[in-house]
Write an enzyme that holds these catalytic residues in place. Structure first.
Site, mmCIF file in Angstrom:
data_model
loop_
_atom_site.group_PDB
_atom_site.id
_atom_site.type_symbol
_atom_site.label_atom_id
_atom_site.label_comp_id
_atom_site.label_asym_id
_atom_site.label_seq_id
_atom_site.Cartn_x
_atom_site.Cartn_y
_atom_site.Cartn_z
ATOM 1 N N CYS A 8 0.817 -1.224 0.000
ATOM 2 C CA CYS A 8 0.000 0.000 0.000
ATOM 3 C C CYS A 8 0.850 1.275 0.000
ATOM 4 O O CYS A 8 0.376 2.339 -0.397
ATOM 5 C CB CYS A 8 -0.951 -0.003 1.187
ATOM 6 S SG CYS A 8 -2.079 -1.395 1.125
ATOM 7 N N HIS A 54 -3.793 7.000 1.332
ATOM 8 C CA HIS A 54 -4.088 5.655 0.820
ATOM 9 C C HIS A 54 -5.487 5.266 1.289
ATOM 10 O O HIS A 54 -5.848 5.463 2.449
ATOM 11 C CB HIS A 54 -3.050 4.674 1.356
ATOM 12 C CG HIS A 54 -3.453 3.248 1.182
ATOM 13 N ND1 HIS A 54 -3.830 2.736 -0.036
ATOM 14 C CD2 HIS A 54 -3.576 2.233 2.071
ATOM 15 C CE1 HIS A 54 -4.154 1.469 0.118
ATOM 16 N NE2 HIS A 54 -4.005 1.143 1.389
ATOM 17 N N ASN A 94 -9.933 -0.945 -1.415
ATOM 18 C CA ASN A 94 -8.492 -0.755 -1.253
ATOM 19 C C ASN A 94 -7.783 -1.318 -2.485
ATOM 20 O O ASN A 94 -7.717 -2.530 -2.667
ATOM 21 C CB ASN A 94 -8.040 -1.479 0.025
ATOM 22 C CG ASN A 94 -6.556 -1.326 0.297
ATOM 23 O OD1 ASN A 94 -5.787 -0.902 -0.560
ATOM 24 N ND2 ASN A 94 -6.151 -1.677 1.503
HETATM 25 N N1 COA Z 1 -18.859 -9.730 7.040
HETATM 26 C C1 COA Z 1 -19.480 -10.022 8.177
HETATM 27 N N2 COA Z 1 -18.837 -10.319 9.316
HETATM 28 C C2 COA Z 1 -17.499 -10.305 9.279
HETATM 29 C C3 COA Z 1 -16.792 -10.027 8.121
HETATM 30 C C4 COA Z 1 -17.509 -9.724 6.968
HETATM 31 N N3 COA Z 1 -16.915 -9.431 5.795
HETATM 32 N N4 COA Z 1 -15.480 -10.100 8.399
HETATM 33 C C5 COA Z 1 -15.363 -10.426 9.696
HETATM 34 N N5 COA Z 1 -16.597 -10.571 10.231
HETATM 35 C C6 COA Z 1 -16.956 -10.895 11.615
HETATM 36 C C7 COA Z 1 -15.853 -11.580 12.377
HETATM 37 O O1 COA Z 1 -15.878 -12.973 12.094
HETATM 38 C C8 COA Z 1 -16.200 -11.273 13.788
HETATM 39 O O2 COA Z 1 -17.226 -12.150 14.211
HETATM 40 P P1 COA Z 1 -17.242 -12.726 15.724
HETATM 41 O O3 COA Z 1 -17.358 -11.511 16.590
HETATM 42 O O4 COA Z 1 -18.452 -13.583 15.716
HETATM 43 O O5 COA Z 1 -15.953 -13.434 15.888
HETATM 44 C C9 COA Z 1 -16.829 -9.884 13.706
HETATM 45 O O6 COA Z 1 -17.189 -9.693 12.328
HETATM 46 C C10 COA Z 1 -15.909 -8.763 14.132
HETATM 47 O O7 COA Z 1 -14.651 -9.015 13.574
HETATM 48 P P2 COA Z 1 -13.440 -8.081 13.878
HETATM 49 O O8 COA Z 1 -12.253 -8.601 13.137
HETATM 50 O O9 COA Z 1 -13.326 -7.897 15.356
HETATM 51 O O10 COA Z 1 -13.961 -6.728 13.240
HETATM 52 P P3 COA Z 1 -13.285 -5.326 13.247
HETATM 53 O O11 COA Z 1 -14.180 -4.369 13.915
HETATM 54 O O12 COA Z 1 -11.855 -5.350 13.672
HETATM 55 O O13 COA Z 1 -13.273 -4.960 11.685
HETATM 56 C C11 COA Z 1 -11.798 -4.875 9.804
HETATM 57 C C12 COA Z 1 -12.572 -5.773 10.782
HETATM 58 C C13 COA Z 1 -10.982 -5.791 8.920
HETATM 59 C C14 COA Z 1 -12.804 -4.087 8.962
HETATM 60 C C15 COA Z 1 -10.906 -3.884 10.607
HETATM 61 O O14 COA Z 1 -10.120 -4.605 11.522
HETATM 62 C C16 COA Z 1 -10.022 -3.082 9.713
HETATM 63 O O15 COA Z 1 -10.484 -2.218 9.006
HETATM 64 N N6 COA Z 1 -8.699 -3.311 9.768
HETATM 65 C C17 COA Z 1 -7.771 -2.623 8.885
HETATM 66 C C18 COA Z 1 -7.822 -3.301 7.549
HETATM 67 C C19 COA Z 1 -7.047 -2.586 6.506
HETATM 68 O O16 COA Z 1 -7.241 -1.414 6.275
HETATM 69 N N7 COA Z 1 -6.150 -3.318 5.817
HETATM 70 C C20 COA Z 1 -5.378 -2.792 4.761
HETATM 71 C C21 COA Z 1 -4.337 -1.859 5.272
HETATM 72 S S1 COA Z 1 -3.376 -1.288 3.995
#
Ligand code: COA
Length: 331
Positions: free
Chosen positions: A113, A258, A288
């Site tokens: 990224c 980004h 992204n």
């Molecule tokens: N749809 C529905 N549910 C989903 C899901 C999806 N696409 N992806 C994950 N879940 C579920 C998980 O399984 C979890 O369920 P559980 O509570 O029963 O275990 C729940 O949603 C919460 O998951 P969690 O990982 O705690 O969510 P979060 O609030 O951290 O959000 C992201 C997840 C990935 C959106 C967040 O962590 C994020 O934005 N991270 C940065 C990602 C990023 O920008 N990456 C690129 C950087 S360059």
């Protein structure tokens, strides 16, 4: 020494639009979950026959047309991608060939990224020292074919899209304008927090049915860790750019961050102390696109008239590695 200016920018995304509802047809997810967590509504995925190099070629041709240049006027290609079409050679040479060129260097930058800003830093150094005059800087990704498009991969897969963005860069003698500074950072202690393990020559054999069964060929991510570090380190990189150029957040016309996640962008905006009109976002439509996200956003911002000559533009990125970076540009 001359400074580096942006001569033209352009982007190209595949025609195929994938909505959150489309994803909900193939995995256990929902428009509500994706929108709330990331701000993404749609992304573009390639269709049969499209490749990273074909997206990059289309974007490059648009930029060349805007600049009124022929491919033969380019001196060098800097191609930033973490999703190359092949294991080797890098994508730069495929783009070179598509442009009908055979006598300029092409370098591939693998910084995920942060790739576009790392690539900008390389191109800027070459232009300032006079090694190359006209550099085609590319950020292009085809994520969709590598993603785990089942419920197992839903936390990662819903976030990424395909696309290509480019900039043609060259020297300007105007001492007031151009790239003012670039700031590059990396911390490999976090390498496995967002990565694609295989195929990889750390494995013997480097690809196997077992690796595929285990899903090692898909991008996996510790989402919360990525979120935490991105929210801290992107503002720090912006602060480095402000400090190096003795400017304040109030002097910034536009920050093009980004486009990883709308919530991350909002945290960066708040931490730096910028108004809504000072931050550009288009993540709702593209997701992204990694190395392509900044040049796509920059070109859209320019088309919307969000930058005028003399304005201060900041770029910032964060991603796998972890790597992160920023740049300050007097437009
Ligand atoms: N749809 C529905 N549910 C989903 C899901 C999806 N696409 N992806 C994950 N879940 C579920 C998980 O399984 C979890 O369920 P559980 O509570 O029963 O275990 C729940 O949603 C919460 O998951 P969690 O990982 O705690 O969510 P979060 O609030 O951290 O959000 C992201 C997840 C990935 C959106 C967040 O962590 C994020 O934005 N991270 C940065 C990602 C990023 O920008 N990456 C690129 C950087 S360059």
């Amino acid at each position: 020494m001359p400074r580096t200016e942006f001569i033209a920018t352009a982007f190209h995304v595949p025609e195929r639009v994938v909505t959150n509802d489309d994803l909900a047809q193939i995995m256990d997810t929902s428009d509500e979950w994706i929108t709330q967590r990331s701000g993404i509504k749609t992304r573009h995925w390639v269709s049969d026959g499209e490749t990273g190099a074909s997206l990059a070629t289309a974007a490059a041709r648009k930029a060349l047309a805007k600049a009124g240049m022929r491919p033969a006027e380019l001196d060098c290609i800097v191609y930033c991608t973490c999703t190359p079409d092949h294991f080797e050679p890098g994508n730069g040479v495929f783009l070179e060939r598509e442009l009908g060129l055979s006598d300029i260097p092409a370098i591939d930058v693998r910084n995920q990224c942060s790739g576009f800003i790392y690539g900008l830093s390389v191109a800027d150094a070459w232009i300032r020292t006079g090694q190359y005059r006209r550099v085609l800087l590319v950020g292009a990704e085809v994520h969709s074919r590598g993603l785990d498009r089942t419920t197992r991969g839903r936390d990662t897969t819903v976030l990424f899209g395909d696309g290509a963005g480019v900039a043609i860069l060259g020297p300007t003698d105007d001492p007031e304008r151009g790239v003012l500074s670039t700031h590059l950072f990396a911390d490999g202690r976090h390498a496995e927090k967002l990565w694609v393990d295989a195929p990889g020559l750390a494995h013997d054999p480097f690809i196997s049915e077992q690796l595929i069964r285990e899903g090692k060929h898909h991008a996996v991510m510790e989402g919360r860790e990525v979120f935490k570090y991105a929210s801290i380190l992107m503002p720090q990189s912006v602060a480095a750019a402000l400090e190096a150029n003795h400017v304040t957040p109030g002097d910034v016309k536009l920050l093009v961050p980004h486009q990883a996640n709308l919530r991350i962008i909002e945290m960066v905006q708040k931490a730096v102390g910028l108004r809504d009109d000072q931050v550009y976002t288009n993540i709702d439509r593209y997701g992204n696109t990694t190395a392509a996200s900044i040049p796509i956003a920059l070109d859209e911002a320019l088309c919307e008239g969000r930058l005028a000559r003399g304005d201060l533009l900041l770029l910032t990125a964060f991603g796998s590695g972890f790597t992160w970076a920023s740049a300050a540009v007097r437009w």
